[in-house]
Design an enzyme around this catalytic site. Sequence first.
Site: not given
Ligand code: AHR
Ligand code: AHR
Length: 514
Positions: A236, A238-239, A314, A432, A435, A451, A479, A504
Amino acid sequence: MTSRPWSTGVRRALPALGAALALAVSVIVGLPTTSQAAAQGPCDIYAAAGTPCVAAHSTVRALYSGYDGPLYQVRRSSDDGYTTVGPLTAGGVADAAAQDAFCADTSCVITRVYDQSANHNDLTIEGPGGNGGQDVGAYANALPVTVDGHKAYGVYITPGTGYRDDATKGVATGSTAQDEYMVTSGTHVDGGCCFDYGNAETNNDDNGSGHMSAINFGTECWFPPCTGSGPWVQADLENGLFAGGNGSNPGNRGNSGPFVTALVRTNGTSDYSIEGGNAQSGALTDWYDGSLPTTGGYIPMHQEGAIVLGTGGDDSNSSAGSFFEGVMTAGLPSAATDAAVQADIVAAGYTAYAGSAPAVGSRISLRATTACCTGDYLTHDDSDTKVVIAAVTSASAATTRSDATWLVEAGLADSSCVSFESANDPGQYLRHSGFELWLNTDDGSAQFAQDATFCAQPGIDGQGFSFQTVNYPGTYIRHFDYTVYVASDGGSNTWDNANLWTSDVSWAVTSPWA
Ligand code: AHR
Ligand code: AHR
């Protein structure tokens, strides 16, 4: 491609040669010569070669043979208390039992990864940046691993998780040479931007081409064509995530094993190279060794010297990844030195942690562990798609028993995690939505796959397993009032209630009822 004077071009060759060389170097500088794997860490090898580590991060082991300071810090949710975890012995593997004891009956996140070098370039949870909000810390017990026969924990990056140090000491800036590697995993990756480790901007923003020189690892092909589906070790800069050359490099065929060494080098002025290898055996492969991108801005480099882990420069933070160890050096070591470090990583003995997930292909039932409900199992009702817990015994009707039986499959969105298919409704999975947990037919969408994918880890209350959603860090199958949800500890939904959360979200895996 011409072999560069800054690189010997024999990097493909010979881990044995690398190890022999490290041995020779250690003889020259008078270090102990017995039991090399134990007597030398990666940073001892780089120091002996005259290219010392300027940053050395790992939650799983000391990277200098003499290091016995803190490796990382965790915060637990029960009382916001902190502790640090160090190695079992100087130069050794992390004391995971200390974390387990401190985090018993609650949840912990990693709040700091210490720099083991004298520079104290510690990584802390990343703040907002040009393309991402405030990050969160990784759940401390989400990535168990075995190193040299001991349990330890890696840093489990999910989207939204990131670490950074914007005020470093000793790290390459401008067009100064630098080598960096990390040990990561090919099984927990995505195509989001950007699972990086290494040199980045000091203001969390995109300051233009050449302002980063970090290792990237993931399945994002920024400059098509790419060969295969990755994940690839890329730079990486950058860009752009550069697979080699001006970005596209079909010669980079990726590294998909459970433990991967990823290495990026640059002399800062004209060249860079990318290498990948199996962190459990063998040598590094040179995926690229040649000119920096000629597409403007990269020659010379404009490195800023901040260190990022888990996000882009970034703070682009839609990526997933695993981090076990990583270092950055001052100056450019020889290929033989990198090979010796790879040999040291192999000798460290990374293996999968046994018992961290129910086996893919198994048929199971999931029993609640909370005192109220230890006779209750995760189940669905054929008349409804809602998932609940309810009592099941050997006297229960056949349908009741099969409603509470699940097939464990490789995660639909991440093969290092799992998905649960209903034993009596083929094609329907626990997923899910809003949620809450439902039993729905796989519609083949990326959303459904996410999900329906849960990453197993040892049970947060010490019993069985906990199942974290792959797309909402810190959110687990739970749960609550006999209905099943995905819940975070003390979040904003009613079912996020902190009371009994740890029990839970902990499920005993039992033999299948049907
Ligand atoms: O369960 C959280 C989010 O709810 C799921 O990722 C998405 O499918 C729904 O909007
Ligand atoms: O270079 C890829 C990504 O591009 C960098 O990590 C980020 O700073 C920019 O969005």
